[in-house]
Design a protein around this motif. Structure first.
Motif, PDB file in Angstrom:
ATOM      1  N   THR A 143      13.760  10.584   0.802  1.00 20.02           N
ATOM      2  CA  THR A 143      12.800  10.284   1.860  1.00 20.02           C
ATOM      3  C   THR A 143      12.880  11.381   2.900  1.00 20.02           C
ATOM      4  N   ALA A 187       4.130   7.134   5.606  1.00 20.55           N
ATOM      5  CA  ALA A 187       3.949   6.336   6.826  1.00 20.55           C
ATOM      6  C   ALA A 187       3.923   7.274   8.026  1.00 20.55           C
ATOM      7  N   GLU A 213       0.836  -1.188   0.000  1.00 25.84           N
ATOM      8  CA  GLU A 213       0.000   0.000   0.000  1.00 25.84           C
ATOM      9  C   GLU A 213       0.875   1.243   0.000  1.00 25.84           C
ATOM     10  N   ARG A 214       0.248   2.372  -0.254  1.00 24.87           N
ATOM     11  CA  ARG A 214       1.011   3.625  -0.264  1.00 24.87           C
ATOM     12  C   ARG A 214       0.914   4.341   1.072  1.00 24.87           C
ATOM     13  N   PHE A 215       0.238   3.719   2.037  1.00 27.70           N
ATOM     14  CA  PHE A 215       0.077   4.345   3.349  1.00 27.70           C
ATOM     15  C   PHE A 215       0.227   3.307   4.436  1.00 27.70           C
ATOM     16  N   LEU A 249       5.447   9.121  -3.309  1.00 23.02           N
ATOM     17  CA  LEU A 249       5.179   7.695  -3.520  1.00 23.02           C
ATOM     18  C   LEU A 249       4.437   7.043  -2.359  1.00 23.02           C
ATOM     19  N   ARG A 250       4.964   7.241  -1.165  1.00 20.54           N
ATOM     20  CA  ARG A 250       4.417   6.534   0.000  1.00 20.54           C
ATOM     21  C   ARG A 250       4.520   7.413   1.245  1.00 20.54           C
ATOM     22  N   LEU A 291      -1.479  12.247  -1.008  1.00 17.28           N
ATOM     23  CA  LEU A 291      -1.021  11.525  -2.201  1.00 17.28           C
ATOM     24  C   LEU A 291      -1.680  12.074  -3.468  1.00 17.28           C
ATOM     25  N   VAL A 320       8.293   3.122   4.267  1.00 19.57           N
ATOM     26  CA  VAL A 320       8.199   3.800   2.972  1.00 19.57           C
ATOM     27  C   VAL A 320       9.384   3.481   2.058  1.00 19.57           C
TER      28      VAL A 320
END
Lengths: 77, 141
Positions: free
Chosen positions: B31, B80, B3-5, B77-78, B71, B23
């Motif tokens: 990042t 967390a 998942e992206r989250f 991209l991701r 997003l 992530v």
């Protein structure tokens, strides 16, 4: 119906939840009015209403079995 | 992560390691890690610790909603997020937001968006416990 309380609302009512007697379905605003009438500790407090773990608008329906919570201003982070 | 989250509540402090790992991916070119920490003073008074309370069943869906907004708005991209519940000593981390992106252009704005929304919407509350033994709730937003 049982309503969950958090933060300063638990201290105001001396409990983590309160019983609110109300005929369902009802609008969230009606649940608020009934709760404030039945539980004086809630009067004058600022809180939002969550229904089934999502913020609800005052006009949203609260149906039998819904999980309702009163959320005072949040302070995460 | 598929998942992206990703999100989790943890008892005690956070240090950002879980969020960074969540992530991580070879598609990322950068990042961002935001780590919120408990200040040791508040209004001139020494703070020993923060005590957090969360509506556990609601935090994850609310944070997911915030991340989906982020997003959609930003080319990342991701995301967390890891937030403390319970006790966090002064100086320790209370919230970590990690965001991976292909390029740096929007990662800072995405991080600011997530933290601003978290402060306004996440059903989390905190109390400051002072060195003299007293405590007070931190005023909500």
């Amino acid at each position: 119906m049982q309503v969950l309380l958090f933060a300063n609302l638990t201290e105001a009512c001396g409990a983590r939840s309160v019983e609110v007697v109300i005929a369902l379905p009802a609008h969230a605003a009606e649940v608020r009015v009934a709760a404030e009438r039945q539980h004086p500790g809630l009067r004058g407090r600022t809180f939002r209403i969550a229904v089934n773990a999502r913020y609800a608008a005052e006009g949203d329906a609260v149906t039998d079995g819904a999980k309702v919570a009163f959320l005072p201003p949040v302070a995460g982070g | 992560m598929s998942e992206r989250f990703a999100f989790r509540l943890v008892e005690g402090p956070v240090d950002g390691a879980w969020a960074l790992a969540a992530v991580h991916g070879t598609d990322a070119g950068c990042t961002l890690l935001f780590l919120g920490t408990a200040r040791a003073s508040s209004g001139g008074r020494a703070v020993l610790r923060l005590e957090y309370e969360a509506y556990g069943a609601m935090v994850e869906p609310e944070m997911r909603c915030i991340a989906e907004d982020a997003l959609a708005r930003h080319a990342v991209l991701r995301i967390a997020v890891e937030h403390s519940a319970g006790t966090v000593p002064a100086g320790a981390g209370s919230v970590a937001v990690a965001i991976a992106a292909a390029h740096r252009s929007e990662v800072f704005a995405a991080g600011a968006f997530v933290m601003n929304e978290l402060k306004m919407r996440a059903p989390i509350w905190k109390r400051e416990v002072f060195a003299d033994g007293s405590s007070s709730r931190v005023q909500g937003s």
